[in-house]
Every structure is written in C-alpha cells, then in structure tokens.
Design an enzyme around this catalytic site. Structure first.
Site, short mmCIF file in Angstrom:
data_model
loop_
_atom_site.label_atom_id
_atom_site.label_comp_id
_atom_site.label_asym_id
_atom_site.label_seq_id
_atom_site.Cartn_x
_atom_site.Cartn_y
_atom_site.Cartn_z
N GLY A 1 0.83 -1.20 0.00
CA GLY A 1 0.00 0.00 0.00
C GLY A 1 0.86 1.24 0.00
O GLY A 1 2.04 1.18 0.34
N CYS B 1 5.05 -6.33 1.96
CA CYS B 1 5.43 -4.93 1.92
C CYS B 1 4.67 -4.12 2.99
O CYS B 1 4.90 -4.33 4.18
CB CYS B 1 5.25 -4.38 0.52
N TYR B 2 3.73 -3.25 2.60
CA TYR B 2 2.96 -2.52 3.62
C TYR B 2 2.37 -3.50 4.63
O TYR B 2 2.41 -3.26 5.84
CB TYR B 2 1.85 -1.71 2.95
N HIS C 1 7.92 -8.01 -3.16
CA HIS C 1 6.64 -8.37 -3.77
C HIS C 1 6.73 -9.69 -4.53
O HIS C 1 7.14 -9.71 -5.68
CB HIS C 1 6.22 -7.27 -4.75
N GLU D 1 4.41 -11.37 -5.80
CA GLU D 1 3.38 -11.47 -6.84
C GLU D 1 3.84 -10.90 -8.17
O GLU D 1 3.26 -11.20 -9.21
CB GLU D 1 2.09 -10.77 -6.37
N SER E 1 -21.34 -10.64 -27.92
CA SER E 1 -20.57 -9.71 -28.74
C SER E 1 -19.55 -10.45 -29.59
O SER E 1 -18.97 -9.89 -30.51
CB SER E 1 -19.83 -8.72 -27.83
N VAL F 1 -14.37 -12.65 -25.83
CA VAL F 1 -14.07 -13.84 -25.03
C VAL F 1 -15.11 -14.04 -23.91
O VAL F 1 -15.67 -15.12 -23.76
CB VAL F 1 -12.66 -13.73 -24.40
N ASP F 2 -15.37 -12.98 -23.16
CA ASP F 2 -16.23 -13.13 -21.98
C ASP F 2 -17.65 -13.55 -22.35
O ASP F 2 -18.19 -14.51 -21.80
CB ASP F 2 -16.29 -11.83 -21.16
N SER F 3 -18.25 -12.83 -23.31
CA SER F 3 -19.64 -13.17 -23.61
C SER F 3 -19.72 -14.53 -24.30
O SER F 3 -20.69 -15.27 -24.10
CB SER F 3 -20.35 -12.07 -24.41
N LYS G 1 -9.33 -12.84 -16.20
CA LYS G 1 -9.35 -13.06 -17.65
C LYS G 1 -8.68 -14.37 -18.06
O LYS G 1 -9.20 -15.11 -18.89
CB LYS G 1 -8.64 -11.88 -18.33
N1 GLN Z 1 4.40 2.68 1.60
C1 GLN Z 1 5.23 1.67 2.17
C2 GLN Z 1 6.72 1.97 1.95
O1 GLN Z 1 7.05 2.90 1.28
C3 GLN Z 1 4.87 0.33 1.57
C4 GLN Z 1 5.16 0.25 0.09
C5 GLN Z 1 4.53 -0.92 -0.58
O2 GLN Z 1 3.67 -1.58 -0.02
N2 GLN Z 1 4.92 -1.17 -1.82
O3 GLN Z 1 7.58 1.26 2.44
#
Ligand code: GLN
Length: 513
Positions: free
Chosen positions: A54, A81-82, A168, A170, A222, A225-227, A369
C-alpha cells in the site's frame, strides 16, 4: 466447501496480481478491503490471509490498519510490503523511514530452512518498492531474509503461522515469487489445491441448471471472449432455453460477424437460439457527420441498447439476463478491494433497464481473464475465439479517426485483415499483446501508376503489455512491416501511405480515440 484464501487490500497497485498468483497455485482467492469487519473474515473461514502492499506509511496517523486480533485467529497470515510492515508494527516491532529506499530488482539472501522459502535459491532476485523498512521485527519473530540495505527483508514466527516479507512475490520480476506464494498457500496454510477449471465448469453448469429450472435466459453476445464463454456455459447448462442476440453494428473486423455466426448460429456446435441483427446501415446513418470521439462512442452505445431492446420486445419477458462481468470488474467497481476506479461496463451498457427480466446471471463473476480463457478451452471453444484480442465495444468506430463512413470501414477492415495475416505468417500472433490497423483522418499526395493520388494514411499499431494499463510499442521486424505496407498499398483502394505508431502508453493510449 471450496478452500479459500483472502487477500486484504491496503491499496497497493499489485493487489489483483496477488490473487491471480494464488489462484495459479489452484487455490481460490478473493480480495477484500482492509475495512472489512473481522467477524465477516472469521465467517468466511479462510485457510489463509494475505495482507497487500500500500502507498501509506503504517506508522502515520490515520494510515490503513488492522486489529491485533487478525493475527490471533489461528489462521496463517502473510504480510507483503505494507502488509509486512503493518504486521510488525501491530505486534510490537518497529517500522520507520529507511535510510536507503529500495526500488527494482534486488538480490535477497533467504534462509531456505524457512517453510516460506523451501526450494528457493539462497540468493534470489526480488522486486522491491519501499521507502519505509522494518528496523526491528516484532517479539518472537526471526529474520529469514535480508538484502544489503534491508536488514529485515522477511521475518517469521512459524509457531504462530505469521510471515512478513518486504518485497513483492506477486510481481514476475521476483524470480521465485510464485514458489514462495505456493509455499504459503499449499504448504503453510495446507490448502489441497481444489480450484481447477474443469471442476469450476462442471459446478457452474450444475448450479445454473438448478437456478434456471425451466426458465428462459437472454444473452447479449458480442463475440468477445467473456460473452462467448458465458454463452457456451449457459448453452451446456440449459440448451434451447437460452437465446443469444448478436448485433452486427458494421464496426466489426472483417468477416467477424460471419465467424461469430458460424460458431453460435444454427450450423454451429452449440444448442441455443441465435439471433443475428444486421444493423450496419442503421449505425452508419446515425454516425454520419459525427467526428467527436465521445459522441461517436455514445451513439454506438445507445444504438446498441435500442437494437437490443427491440429484439428483447420480440422475445418478450425472460427470467434471466446474462452478463459477462468478470472479477476485475467486480473489484474495480469498488465491491472487492480498495481500488477507487469506478468502471462503467461499456460492453453491457445499461442493458438491465431496458429488458424485462427477473434476475441477472453472471457466471464469470469470480474469474480473472486468464481463467475465463481456461474455462473457454475446457468448454471446447475454438482457440481463435478464446485467444481473441481485446476489441473495444465501439469497435472500428474508434479506430477510424473523424467521421465514420461505410467506405472508411471497408478500408480499415481490409488493411487490418492484411496486417493480421502477415503477423500470423511471421509467427508473431501470440507474442504481440495487441495489434490492429487504424485509419487516420489524414490524406496526402502520392504517385501510383504515374498518376497523382490523394488518399488516406493507415496507421499500424502493435503493443506489448502485461496488464493493458501500461504498454510499449512492439518491435516488429522491418521486413514484416514492409510486407504489410506493400500489400495494403497494393490491395486496399483508397490508401497511399502506411505509418507505424511508436507511442507507448502512457503518454499514448492503445486505441486511437
Ligand atoms: N508505503 C510503504 C513503503 O514505502 C509500503 C510500500 C509498498 O507496499 N509497496 O515502504
């Protein structure tokens, strides 16, 4: 009961990615705002909880937070992270502004005896994006990863099932991120991996059948893909109780109307009622003289509703109306996470107000998707339909700059077909994210057969993108571009110039209008 992991959203930019990656581990996952009541979370009985990144600093007054109780539910929690910083702060650790901020791919040393990093290389590249850092983990936590500048790149308390990581996993730049998420959901949370497309399809068919009984269902098809996937799912469940209305607005790609009819029409493999409305002329006359992009979009959208409404009247009252809503629409309309964008669903633009029906069915509401595509393949829908490129609701109407005329539609359709053929011949059709021809409103002087010409310029666009939020123009080999140029000039009457668009997004958009 399907196993579920929930993602608690603190407003980070990669939050949908977290959920997608978890689902790639065959674990069903949903996103909820950090404001979600703890009682509701308990009721959902998740096998694991993931706190996202965040933009805020968790130690600041009024920053998004969570209760300590969340960590005492006996449910494993992974903070990213956050989320990691917040977990440490709430449990008595220390978070502050980092002396050195980290951004980008960073080498991280991990303790491979941690359950989170099982099978991960001892030093591995991870994606970092933070200004704050955990200067001291909460009591009872051990540090299990670090970088040159970040003393606590991960901390864990295996006894409590709590894990905090500063980077991260992800994001694909984190080389072994999927493995880490797999270790969390399949290892630490003990999920067996029951989220599979074959069972999704089977269960959906069963539940649609139960819900609809012998009622009637109407679907606006349409050809996207979805419809298409929604229609096939419904057709497998209830056959002829389904009616699909396909509006050919004359702004489709070359031959597309016939292709949709070949798949869904009476000669195709599916059991359903198919109504094709050939409304080309109607659209062209509404669009005559209109040059302003927003106005064109509006006319095309409104005309769609008019045409659909007329058809719906002929059919009479139905019990259900199908919508091809997918999970990102749900999240982005504010129902899922923290995302502020309100998306207007131009593909279904306000239909519910105009059709006499009892209830809406959204069979793809829980899918991303790529999962819709997998479901499509599972249902036996042809590859070319399943991997169809994104195509805007207003169609070629916004790939023709300025006024739309039948003549211009022909030009852009023919040029686009040549472009697609040559891209496929060069074997690039699956590697380029999206590519199409557009018609500029520019005419210029040329010479052909010793005669002066004054014709249109076609613009070729091709972009690579992971998420369609940002994009780079694709590097197509020059020979391929030259071949396309020469065929368009030779074969498409009315064109004497071909250009390649180099603009990335931002500052450009993928489409032209
Ligand atoms: N804002 C927080 C930081 O700067 C977390 C950043 C994030 O979640 N990517 O460390």
């Amino acid at each position: 009961m399907r196993e579920k992991v929930i993602v608690i959203d603190f407003g980070g930019q990669y939050n949908q990615l977290v959920a997608r990656r978890v689902r790639e581990c065959n674990v069903y996952c949903e996103i909820y705002s950090y404001k979600t009541d703890i009682a509701k979370i308990k009721d959902m009985n998740p096998k694991g909880i993931i706190l996202t990144g965040g933009p805020n600093s968790c130690y600041e007054q009024g920053a998004p937070s969570c209760t300590e109780e969340l960590f005492n539910l006996g449910i494993p929690v992974l903070g990213l992270c956050y989320g990691a910083q917040l977990m440490m702060l709430v449990l008595g650790g220390k978070v502050e502004k980092a002396p050195v901020r980290e951004y980008g791919k960073i080498e991280v040393s991990v303790n491979t005896s941690s359950a989170l990093f099982e099978g991960v290389s001892p030093t591995t590249i991870c994606w970092m994006s933070h200004n704050d850092y955990i200067s001291q983990p909460a009591p009872g936590f051990d540090i299990c990863a670090r970088t040159a500048d970040c003393p606590v790149a991960a901390a864990e308390s295996p006894a409590l099932g709590l894990y905090a990581i500063q980077f991260h996993p992800e994001v694909l730049h984190t080389k072994e991120g999927t493995k880490m998420l797999y270790n969390f959901v399949r290892g630490i949370c003990g999920c067996s991996g029951d989220w599979k497309m074959d069972s999704f399809v089977e269960n959906s068919i069963k539940s649609i059948r139960e819900k609809v009984g012998n009622g009637s269902v109407l679907c606006a098809l349409s050809g996207g893909v979805d419809s298409s996937v929604a229609a096939v799912l419904l057709s497998k469940a209830i056959g002829k109780q389904l009616t699909c209305v396909f509006v050919d607005h004359g702004l489709l790609r070359k031959n597309e109307g016939d292709e949709v009819e070949a798949v869904f029409g009476p000669d195709g493999p599916y059991k359903l009622n198919f109504i094709r409305v050939n409304a080309q002329k109607r659209y062209y006359s509404k669009l005559a003289g209109v040059t302003e992009p927003e106005q064109k979009r509006k006319i095309i959208g409104e005309e769609f509703i008019r045409v659909f409404e007329e058809e719906a009247k002929k059919i009479g009252a139905v019990d259900y109306l199908v919508q091809g809503t997918i999970y990102p629409d749900v999240v982005e309309s504010g129902l899922g996470g923290e995302s502020a964008v309100i998306k207007s669903h131009h593909n279904v633009g306000g239909l519910p107000d105009y059709v006499d029906f009892k209830e809406i069915i959204e069979p793809l509401r829980d899918l991303f998707k790529d999962e819709v595509r997998k479901a499509g393949l599972e249902l036996g829908i042809p590859d070319n339909l399943v991997y169809r490129q994104p195509f805007p609701g207003p169609g070629l109407g916004i790939r023709i700059i300025g006024e739309v005329t039948e003549e211009k539609v022909r030009i852009v359709q023919d040029a686009d077909l040549i472009y697609r053929e040559e891209i496929a011949k060069a074997g690039l059709d699956r590697s380029i994210g999206q590519y199409f021809a557009a018609l500029t409103n520019m005419r210029s002087v040329g010479v052909m057969g010793d005669e002066r010409t004054y014709d249109y310029a076609v613009a070729l666009r091709a972009v690579n993108t992971v998420d369609f939020m940002t994009a780079e123009s694709a590097e197509i080999p020059f020979e391929v571009l030259q071949k396309v140029m020469s065929r368009i000039i030779n074969e498409v009457k009315g064109v004497n110039r071909v250009m390649y668009d180099l603009t990335s997004k931002p500052p450009g958009t993928i489409e032209f209008e």
